[in-house]
Enzyme design. Structure first.
Site, PDB file in Angstrom:
ATOM      1  N   CYS A 336       0.923  -1.161  -0.098  1.00 53.37           N
ATOM      2  CA  CYS A 336       0.186   0.006   0.069  1.00 53.37           C
ATOM      3  C   CYS A 336       0.743   1.100   0.078  1.00 53.37           C
ATOM      4  CB  CYS A 336      -0.776   0.076   1.236  1.00 53.37           C
ATOM      5  SG  CYS A 336      -2.171   1.221   0.917  1.00 53.37           S
ATOM      6  N   HIS A 450      -3.626  -5.650   1.167  1.00 52.25           N
ATOM      7  CA  HIS A 450      -3.331  -5.677   2.599  1.00 52.25           C
ATOM      8  C   HIS A 450      -3.851  -7.400   2.880  1.00 52.25           C
ATOM      9  CE1 HIS A 450      -2.639  -1.898   3.993  1.00 52.25           C
ATOM     10  NE2 HIS A 450      -3.610  -1.388   3.338  1.00 52.25           N
TER      11      HIS A 450
END
Length: 510
Positions: A336, A450
């Protein structure tokens, strides 16, 4: 409702344990936290975002996460500002004065309406709701317009249990002082205390318990032991004592910046038996008295303020350490915000995270990132392809940045992940999309996904790519389930269950 004398008193853990205890008994139970401030979050089944602790508590109830479990989430983006997420959706970014100061009336009215709306919906679906407070109910400067602790309890007529951590010392002062700072009606709402993280001979504590019960006229509902190696998702702060040396010399190091988010991504590696794991922070480097970062795999995790954390990374000289690490053949993974840092450019023209502007990335991946007003929130599943192998992968995405390949030739090389959005309808779900980037030399990998290591096969493949040839597969979800059952067993042994049941029964509306 479980409230605490301090932050990290054990509220989240106690709520998770009570939820699992009740769920195992067949009770239709759900968790609830009116307002949470945390950098670790999870994507919900209805396409929103809640605190990671409430996602764990949902799992304890055998439920999938829903935005009603945590209607207000504050995600700090600076020392004085936070992104406001209301019923799963990012609303705006406010300075602290806007929700704690004299200007807070508008925010608090809106937030209270959202909290009561979500709580009412849950009340129509579940027999029992176990509520978690935030911080301490006795913070004098925060009591006006409170929606996180006693303000909420008073609004819905909810009984309260107060938990305190004896391991840090001063447990009786914490409990008595907290109670003394509450109003008479709030004091009457407190039905008992729980003492958490006790080590030693319980008989040595009995005189203190007797005094506390006599002085406050409130029962101690239980003394919970210090649970070593309780591996559950941390709400915000990094797990205590994360360093773990393994028989293997394979080293994984995770950079820690001021706004690190979703560090639970690396929990499967922290618990892996074949990995020497540690975080790299200002504190660890000061203790080591060296700027060197010795690792086989270096991970750049997520961030709530990517450009500021990238500047911090450079200030520490970690950019030079990353370059040295790669020269010696090491591997780097960015997740991310860490993925965005590894690209060529990060632009924030709308000041989504903090201040508008553009930052030069570390330059290891041929991507450019621009922050957009609309946040991407999705649960995804698909495939990961590395070193000629393809495995199934599952996880979630939470990001405002959109990353593009710099050239069509870069895009033509293909992304390492192919995913579908599990939250959309079947027709849309058939449309897969690419995610991530692998450097031309195969040393640097980036992804928005994630929970990447939660998929055992994906975890194993990434470790093989990083150089751990005989990597074992580790199932973090199975570990989480085992730990929740372990926690429930401890509560069943050490809590006064008849008194707890009486409190729950008295609070159920006819």
């Amino acid at each position: 409702m479980v409230q605490g004398t301090t932050s990290d008193a054990g509220k989240s853990t106690l709520v998770a344990g009570i939820c699992r205890l009740l769920a195992r008994q067949g009770v239709n139970v759900a968790p609830f936290k009116p307002q949470n401030m945390a950098l670790n979050s999870a994507v919900t089944v209805d396409g929103g975002e809640i605190g990671r602790a409430q996602a764990l508590q949902a799992a304890a109830c055998y439920l999938v996460p829903h935005t009603d479990f945590n209607p207000i989430l504050l995600k700090p983006s600076s020392d004085t500002g936070a992104q406001i997420i209301v019923q799963g959706k990012a609303l705006t970014t406010l300075e602290a004065s806007a929700f704690f100061g004299e200007k807070s009336k508008d925010y608090k009215a809106m937030a209270l309406n959202a909290v009561l709306d979500s709580f009412e919906r849950l009340g129509q679906q579940y027999h029992t709701i176990v509520v978690e407070g935030a911080g301490s109910p006795a913070e004098i400067n925060l009591r006006a317009g409170d929606i996180a602790n006693m303000g909420f309890a008073e609004a819905v007529d909810c009984p309260v249990i107060i938990i305190a951590d004896i391991d840090k010392g001063g447990v009786f002062a914490h409990l008595v002082g907290t109670l003394a700072l509450l109003s008479e009606s709030e004091q009457a709402r407190v039905k008992g205390f729980v003492i958490n993280r006790f080590r030693g001979d319980i008989s040595l504590l009995q005189s203190g318990i007797d005094w506390l019960e006599a002085y406050t006229q409130k029962p101690v509902l239980g003394v919970l032991p210090y649970l070593h190696d309780l591996h559950l998702d941390a709400e915000d702060a990094l797990t205590d004592s994360p360093t773990k040396q393994a028989k293997s010399c394979f080293k994984v190091r995770v950079l820690v910046y001021p706004r690190t988010s979703n560090h639970t991504d690396v929990d499967p590696l922290r618990l892996h038996p074949d990995i020497d794991f540690d975080y790299v922070s200002l504190q660890t480097q000061a203790l080591a008295q060296t700027p060197e970062i010795a690792a086989d795999l270096l991970i750049l995790p997520g961030s709530k303020n990517v450009r500021a954390d990238l500047a911090f990374l450079r200030e520490q000289g970690w950019d030079k350490q990353i370059a040295k690490h790669l020269r010696y053949g090491g591997k780097v993974l960015g997740i991310c915000g860490g993925y965005q840092m590894l690209g060529e450019r990060i632009a924030d023209p709308l000041a989504i995270e903090d201040v508008f502007g553009t930052s030069q990335g570390l330059g290891y991946l041929p991507i450019s990132t621009e922050f957009k007003a609309e946040k991407q929130l999705r649960c995804v599943a698909g495939e990961l392809t590395l070193i000629g192998q393809t495995v199934a992968v599952k996880g979630y995405e939470i990001h405002c940045g959109e990353s593009q390949y710099l050239t069509s030739s870069d895009a033509a090389k293909g992304a390492p992940l192919r995913l579908i959005n599990e939250l959309t309808c079947d027709e849309q779900a058939e449309k897969s999309f690419a995610d991530g980037c692998l450097s031309e030399d195969g040393q640097v990998l980036g992804t928005y996904l994630h929970g990447l290591f939660d998929s055992p096969d994906a975890c194993q493949l990434i470790l093989r790519w990083a150089g751990l040839e005989d990597a074992q597969a580790i199932d973090i979800n199975a570990i989480r389930e085992q730990q929740l059952d372990r926690l429930a067993d401890v509560l069943a042994e050490h809590l006064d269950l008849p008194q707890l049941q009486a409190i729950l029964t008295a609070s159920v509306k006819p």
